[in-house]
Every structure is written in C-alpha cells, then in structure tokens.
Scaffold this active site. Structure first.
Site, short mmCIF file in Angstrom:
data_model
loop_
_atom_site.label_atom_id
_atom_site.label_comp_id
_atom_site.label_asym_id
_atom_site.label_seq_id
_atom_site.Cartn_x
_atom_site.Cartn_y
_atom_site.Cartn_z
N CYS A 167 -35.80 -21.48 -23.72
CA CYS A 167 -36.15 -20.18 -23.14
C CYS A 167 -37.02 -20.30 -21.89
CB CYS A 167 -36.85 -19.32 -24.18
SG CYS A 167 -35.78 -18.96 -25.56
N ASN A 180 -33.01 -11.51 -27.09
CA ASN A 180 -33.47 -12.75 -26.45
C ASN A 180 -32.26 -13.46 -25.84
OD1 ASN A 180 -34.38 -15.34 -25.88
ND2 ASN A 180 -35.43 -15.63 -27.84
N HIS A 217 -40.92 -13.83 -20.90
CA HIS A 217 -39.73 -14.11 -21.72
C HIS A 217 -39.65 -13.04 -22.80
CE1 HIS A 217 -36.68 -15.87 -24.05
NE2 HIS A 217 -37.47 -16.26 -25.04
N1 ACO Z 1 -33.54 -8.00 -41.61
C1 ACO Z 1 -34.27 -7.70 -42.70
N2 ACO Z 1 -35.17 -8.53 -43.23
C2 ACO Z 1 -35.36 -9.71 -42.64
C3 ACO Z 1 -34.65 -10.10 -41.49
C4 ACO Z 1 -33.69 -9.20 -40.99
N3 ACO Z 1 -32.95 -9.46 -39.91
N4 ACO Z 1 -35.05 -11.33 -41.12
C5 ACO Z 1 -36.01 -11.71 -41.98
N5 ACO Z 1 -36.18 -10.73 -42.92
C6 ACO Z 1 -37.10 -10.71 -44.05
C7 ACO Z 1 -37.49 -12.09 -44.51
O1 ACO Z 1 -36.52 -12.58 -45.42
C8 ACO Z 1 -38.82 -11.83 -45.16
O2 ACO Z 1 -38.59 -11.31 -46.44
P1 ACO Z 1 -39.54 -11.71 -47.69
O3 ACO Z 1 -40.92 -11.20 -47.30
O4 ACO Z 1 -38.93 -10.99 -48.83
O5 ACO Z 1 -39.48 -13.19 -47.76
C9 ACO Z 1 -39.42 -10.71 -44.31
O6 ACO Z 1 -38.31 -10.10 -43.61
C10 ACO Z 1 -40.43 -11.20 -43.30
O7 ACO Z 1 -39.88 -12.32 -42.61
P2 ACO Z 1 -40.71 -13.07 -41.49
O8 ACO Z 1 -39.97 -14.27 -41.05
O9 ACO Z 1 -42.10 -13.23 -41.98
O10 ACO Z 1 -40.68 -11.96 -40.33
P3 ACO Z 1 -41.54 -11.97 -39.03
O11 ACO Z 1 -42.35 -10.75 -38.99
O12 ACO Z 1 -42.21 -13.30 -38.76
O13 ACO Z 1 -40.41 -11.81 -37.91
C11 ACO Z 1 -39.21 -13.09 -36.28
C12 ACO Z 1 -39.40 -12.79 -37.76
C13 ACO Z 1 -38.71 -11.83 -35.61
C14 ACO Z 1 -38.18 -14.20 -36.15
C15 ACO Z 1 -40.55 -13.55 -35.63
O14 ACO Z 1 -41.16 -14.52 -36.44
C16 ACO Z 1 -40.40 -14.09 -34.22
O15 ACO Z 1 -40.09 -13.38 -33.29
N6 ACO Z 1 -40.68 -15.39 -34.03
C17 ACO Z 1 -40.65 -16.04 -32.70
C18 ACO Z 1 -39.28 -16.35 -32.24
C19 ACO Z 1 -39.39 -17.12 -30.94
O16 ACO Z 1 -40.30 -16.92 -30.14
N7 ACO Z 1 -38.50 -18.09 -30.73
C20 ACO Z 1 -38.72 -19.02 -29.63
C21 ACO Z 1 -38.14 -18.60 -28.39
S1 ACO Z 1 -36.43 -18.69 -28.44
C22 ACO Z 1 -35.97 -20.13 -27.58
O17 ACO Z 1 -36.72 -20.98 -27.26
C23 ACO Z 1 -34.52 -20.26 -27.22
#
Ligand code: ACO
Length: 327
Positions: A113, A282, A252
């Site tokens: 990214c 993204n 980003h």
């Molecule tokens: N729909 C519904 N529920 C979901 C979904 C979904 N799409 N995805 C996850 N959940 C659930 C999980 O299973 C979990 O359930 P549980 O509590 O029963 O176990 C709950 O939602 C919470 O999951 P988390 O992973 O804790 O959710 P979080 O608030 O952390 O959000 C996310 C997840 C959006 C991926 C976030 O962590 C994020 O944005 N991380 C950074 C991503 C990033 O920056 N990537 C790097 C850049 S990309 C690159 O370099 C190409």
C-alpha cells in the site's frame, strides 16, 4: 539538485461497482458492520479479463491527457504494484509499450500500500540528480484477484484501480520532503504466501500456505496508526514546516478508523484529511494517488498549497511526502 514536482495526474477505476449489499450475499457480513468498522460502502471490481496493466495503461493515458510532457518524451516509468499480470515482464514495460514511451527505462516497485510513495520518491531522486528529465509514476493494483472471496475478514476491504502522475522539474515548490521507513519484523502480518507450493522439490506441506491474502488486521491496525502519524510528523519536520502549514493530508485509505486515529495522534483536525474510502475501499498502492487526483479535481488542493501524502502497508512499509502544489 533540481526541484521536482507533480505536473499532472490521472486515474482509472473499473466500471463495475460492488456494494456492501452485494457482499452480504457472498459472506456472513452486513453493510452496518462494514461501514462502522471501515467506512467502506462500495468498491470497484475489474472486468473479466481486465488486468493490472490495463488499469495502469488507462491511468497513464489519463495523466498524459493533461500533461505538457508527451509519452514519447517520458524517460522513466515506475509502476507500484503487488498484483502484476505475471511475475515478469514488469507491468511498467507493458505500459511503456502501450503508450509508446520509447525513450524510457521501466520497472516495477513492490511496497504494497506504500508503493506509490516509494515510487514517487524514487522518481524524484532520478530527476533531481539529473539522470532523467521526467518520469511517469503509476500505481495499479487488482486485489480482487488475490482475495479469498469466502473470507469475510478480508474480502470486504479491497477493490481495484489505478492512478498515475507525471513528474518533472518545477521552478517553485514541488516535492519539499520525503520520508520512507520499513520494518521487516512485521512481514508476517500480511501477504500472499504462494510460491512454495509450486516447487516439486519442496515436500514440506507445512510450508505451503494458501495463495490468497492473509492478514492479521488487528495487529496491522496497531502498527498503522503510530507508523503513519510518525511518518507524517517526520516529513513535515524535514520540510521545515509546522503541521498547521499543511492544507490537506491525503492518506492511504485502508480504514476510516485508522485515518481518524492518525489525525488524533498527529493533532490534525480530521476535516483536513481527504477521504474517499467509502467509494473504493482499499486499492492498495493506488489508494493515495486516486485520492490525490480527486482532491485536486474537487478543489481541495490548489496551486501553492502545502500538502502531505502519508501511507502504510504490508511489509511493514510507511512513507510520507510533503509537496507544494505546482498547478
Ligand atoms: N463482517 C462481520 N463481522 C466480521 C467481519 C465482517 N466482514 N470481519 C470480521 N468480523 C468479525 C470477527 O469475526 C470478529 O468476531 P468475534 O468478535 O466474534 O471474533 C469481530 O468481527 C471483530 O473482528 P476484528 O478483527 O477484531 O475487527 P476489527 O475492528 O479489528 O476490524 C479490520 C477488522 C477492518 C480488518 C481492521 O482490523 C483493519 O482495518 N486493520 C488494518 C488493515 C490494514 O491496514 N491493512 C494494511 C494495509 S493493506 C496493504 O498493505 C496492501
């Protein structure tokens, strides 16, 4: 050293829109969860057969439309991508052929990214040192081709698209300061670990991983916020400016909550960040240049404005650039 600036911008987003409601039909998720956790409402999906190079070429042509530098005069082409059409030839060489930039050398840069800013700074160095007079910098990614569409943790987050910039010498302003930093200690937090399964000489099943994006979202979130806030602060300092001098921050677009946390940590009002994650999700390396292109188009960035670009990605890789806008 010559002053270097962005002379024109272009972008390409595939026509097909995939909404959160569409994704609700594929995996167990909801529009409410996706919007509240990420800010994403819809994303673009490349057409059947449409490759990363096709999007890169379309973005390059869009940037050339508004450029005083013609394709045949471009001297270097850098394409930031982690989803090339194939391992080689490079997407950059495919762009070179398509636009007829016969004078150029061309290669790809892989920094997930953060790729567009890594390529931007690379191009700036080539121009300011006098090795080339100008350069085309492109970011194109097709994450929908490497996503497991059965995995709700990742499939809701990404989309496809491309952006491009023509760089050349400027009289005033231009790229004022650049900052890049990598932390390979976090390499396992996100990636596509496919290659090992392809070798007949590797009998270890344990080393074979799924050929899709794997991601530890929570850990990445924890690294992304300080990583981006620090990159931003250091680049602003390097430019000899104060945060108050920055008219617009183009980050980003991985998650609206990451952007909000970066704004808070950096002490900048979120209103000064340009955000379009709701429309595209993204788009990896292309996110920041597509956002920059739109920010200029809607008048959020004008000639003479000092702006900041800041990114974070898998690797881990972060970067920031401070630019005095040239047109
Ligand atoms: N729909 C519904 N529920 C979901 C979904 C979904 N799409 N995805 C996850 N959940 C659930 C999980 O299973 C979990 O359930 P549980 O509590 O029963 O176990 C709950 O939602 C919470 O999951 P988390 O992973 O804790 O959710 P979080 O608030 O952390 O959000 C996310 C997840 C959006 C991926 C976030 O962590 C994020 O944005 N991380 C950074 C991503 C990033 O920056 N990537 C790097 C850049 S990309 C690159 O370099 C190409």
């Amino acid at each position: 050293m010559k002053k270097v600036g962005i002379l024109s911008l272009g972008r390409y987003l595939p026509v097909q829109v995939l909404t959160n409601q569409d994704i609700e039909k594929i995996v167990d998720t909801s529009d409410e969860w996706i919007v509240s956790r990420t800010g994403i409402k819809e994303r673009r999906i490349s057409a059947d057969g449409e490759k990363t190079s096709d999007m890169a070429i379309a973005a390059a042509k869009d940037a050339l439309k508004n450029s005083v530098i013609k394709a045949e005069d471009i001297e270097a082409i850098f394409v930031a991508t982690v989803t090339p059409d194939s391992n080689f030839p490079s997407v950059a060489c495919l762009v070179q052929r398509a636009i007829g930039a016969k004078k150029a050398f061309a290669y790809d840069i892989g920094a997930a990214c953060s790729g567009f800013l890594y390529a931007l700074t690379t191009a700036k160095q080539f121009i300011s040192s006098g090795m080339v007079q100008n350069a085309m910098v492109i970011a194109s990614d097709r994450f929908t081709s490497i996503i497991d569409w059965k995995n709700r943790n990742t499939c809701v987050l990404f989309g496809d698209g491309a952006g491009a910039a023509v760089l050349g010498p400027v009289q005033d302003g231009g790229m004022l300061a650049d900052y890049m930093i990598s932390n390979g200690e976090g390499s396992d937090l996100m990636g596509v670990m496919a290659d090992k399964v392809r070798s007949p000489f590797n009998s270890s099943i344990e080393t074979a991983k799924l050929p899709f994006v794997t991601m530890n979202g929570q850990e990445l979130f924890k690294h992304a916020v300080p990583g981006m806030a620090e990159a931003l602060a250091l680049a602003v300092k390097k430019a000899g400016l104060a945060l108050d001098d920055i008219k617009c921050v183009v980050p980003h677009q991985a998650n609206d909550r990451i952007i909000a946390s970066v704004a808070k940590r950096a002490g900048i009002d979120k209103e000064r960040f340009f955000i379009n994650i709701d429309k595209y999700g993204n788009i990896s390396a292309a996110s920041v240049v597509v956002a920059l292109c739109e920010a200029v188009e809607v008048g959020r960035i004008k000639k003479g404005d000092k702006i900041a670009l800041v990114v974070f990605g898998a690797g881990l890789v972060a970067a920031a650039n401070i630019i005095e806008w040239s047109y």
